[in-house]
Design an enzyme around this catalytic site. Structure first.
Site, mmCIF file in Angstrom:
data_model
loop_
_atom_site.group_PDB
_atom_site.id
_atom_site.type_symbol
_atom_site.label_atom_id
_atom_site.label_comp_id
_atom_site.label_asym_id
_atom_site.label_seq_id
_atom_site.Cartn_x
_atom_site.Cartn_y
_atom_site.Cartn_z
ATOM 1 N N HIS A 117 73.030 27.716 20.763
ATOM 2 C CA HIS A 117 72.282 26.530 21.019
ATOM 3 C C HIS A 117 72.979 25.321 20.350
ATOM 4 O O HIS A 117 72.469 24.274 20.614
ATOM 5 C CB HIS A 117 70.814 26.560 20.531
ATOM 6 C CG HIS A 117 70.016 27.646 21.190
ATOM 7 N ND1 HIS A 117 69.962 27.672 22.444
ATOM 8 C CD2 HIS A 117 69.429 28.717 20.514
ATOM 9 C CE1 HIS A 117 69.283 28.738 22.924
ATOM 10 N NE2 HIS A 117 68.766 29.543 21.946
ATOM 11 N N ASP A 158 72.057 36.608 25.780
ATOM 12 C CA ASP A 158 70.782 36.160 24.885
ATOM 13 C C ASP A 158 69.576 35.885 25.976
ATOM 14 O O ASP A 158 69.845 35.133 26.809
ATOM 15 C CB ASP A 158 71.232 35.157 23.725
ATOM 16 C CG ASP A 158 69.983 34.903 22.917
ATOM 17 O OD1 ASP A 158 70.119 35.395 21.689
ATOM 18 O OD2 ASP A 158 68.983 34.204 23.318
ATOM 19 N N HIS A 171 67.749 33.389 25.655
ATOM 20 C CA HIS A 171 67.620 32.043 25.696
ATOM 21 C C HIS A 171 68.980 31.473 26.117
ATOM 22 O O HIS A 171 70.009 32.235 25.861
ATOM 23 C CB HIS A 171 67.436 31.487 24.263
ATOM 24 C CG HIS A 171 66.152 31.766 23.702
ATOM 25 N ND1 HIS A 171 66.143 32.871 22.740
ATOM 26 C CD2 HIS A 171 64.895 31.630 23.970
ATOM 27 C CE1 HIS A 171 64.782 33.455 22.202
ATOM 28 N NE2 HIS A 171 64.203 32.381 22.919
HETATM 29 ZN ZN LIG Z 1 67.874 33.947 21.847
#
Ligand SMILES: [Zn+2]
Length: 309
Positions: free
Chosen positions: A125, A162, A164
């Protein structure tokens, strides 16, 4: 040749607030799972500390220095709503960078067949100049740039499973045709990016969003139809996995229903791809995964597949 397992005790020293899902017990669970005698032939090494120069492969010096300067002498300091630093955080994130870079060095020089970095916090991220979503420096992105700059890799593929979307990796490589970033993730979900229409300036961003409730069949279909052909056409010199295990059915932060064999299957598919195009060169970097049982069993399945077990 062997599979390399890279870790460092500093991964346990990054403290997060009570009740935070990204916690040191994640690494303890992974380490316990990999102590099993099935993993006796893993080559285990301690990660070197990454350097600011390595961080600066993907992040401006001012940002890297701001993170270092924010490191508290005691207590916790909030960097964003769910991203905090403790006194041990800076060492943990720098060793996460060092682990990713060392994995690339060992795999690109042929000293290891492939490698898994078992460090925390995760990195996907983290954008060029923004920490978020538990992440500070983007380990997978730094690994890709290091492979290009230190080892002459021309094309690097990053596959991110992942749950996300890896907004940071996408942002870093949005205009870079030499790195293909492909992600399977639940959507809508944090961080909100990752629509199939987000393709990058050169069409080298590949997003395959999945829906809450999707399980093995939908995941494998998307992997084989939307992701693998693009990776094969790209003919990478190195395959990097952003290996989060929060798409596991037990995970508390998301709503996909993958099981351990799905991670082994996806690992094998990427190894076949790496065998065909990249001399087998593959580096896997731990991202998320917040249910300790789901995480540890999934990592075991993933690493067993890396060992061709
Ligand atoms: Zn994640």
């Amino acid at each position: 040749m062997t599979t390399l397992l890279i870790s460092h005790p500093s991964g346990l020293q990054h403290a997060t607030p009570a009740g935070h899902p990204e916690r040191a017990d994640r690494i303890r669970a992974v380490e316990r799972a990999l102590e099993d005698e099935r993993f006796a032939t893993l080559q285990r090494v301690t990660a070197p500390q990454g350097t600011m120069a390595q961080v600066e492969l993907c992040h401006p010096a001012a940002y890297a220095q701001a993170i270092a300067a924010a490191s508290p002498e005691q207590g916790l300091v909030a960097i964003d709503a769910d991203t905090t630093m403790s006194p041990g955080t800076l060492s943990a994130v720098l060793h996460g960078v060092g682990a990713a870079v060392h994995a690339v060095d060992e795999v690109m020089t042929g000293r290891a067949a492939n490698a898994f970095s078992a460090m925390r916090p995760p990195g996907h991220h983290a954008e060029t100049d923004r920490a978020m979503g538990f992440c500070f420096f983007n380990n997978a992105a730094i690994a890709a740039r290091h492979a290009q700059q230190a080892h002459g890799a021309e094309r690097v593929a990053i596959l991110d499973w992942d749950v996300h979307h890896g907004n940071g990796t996408q942002e870093i490589f949005w205009s870079d045709a030499s790195v293909l970033y492909a992600s399977l993730h639940e959507m809508p979900l944090f961080p909100g990016t990752g629509a199939a229409s987000e393709r990058g300036e050169h069409g080298t961003i590949v997003n395959a969003p999945l829906r809450a409730g999707d399980g093995s069949d939908v995941f494998r279909d998307a992997f084989e139809s939307a992701v693998l052909p693009r990776l094969a056409a790209f003919r990478p010199d190195l395959v990097i996995i952003s290996a989060g295990f929060d798409a596991h059915w037990r995970d508390p932060l998301a709503n996909l229903n993958l099981k351990e064999p799905d991670f082994a299957w996806a690992t094998q598919k990427l190894m076949e791809l790496a065998d065909r195009h990249a001399g087998g060169r593959l580096v896997s970097i731990l991202e998320g995964g917040y249910d300790l049982e789901g995480l540890s069993k999934s990592v075991a399945a993933h690493v067993m597949a890396l060992m061709r077990g």
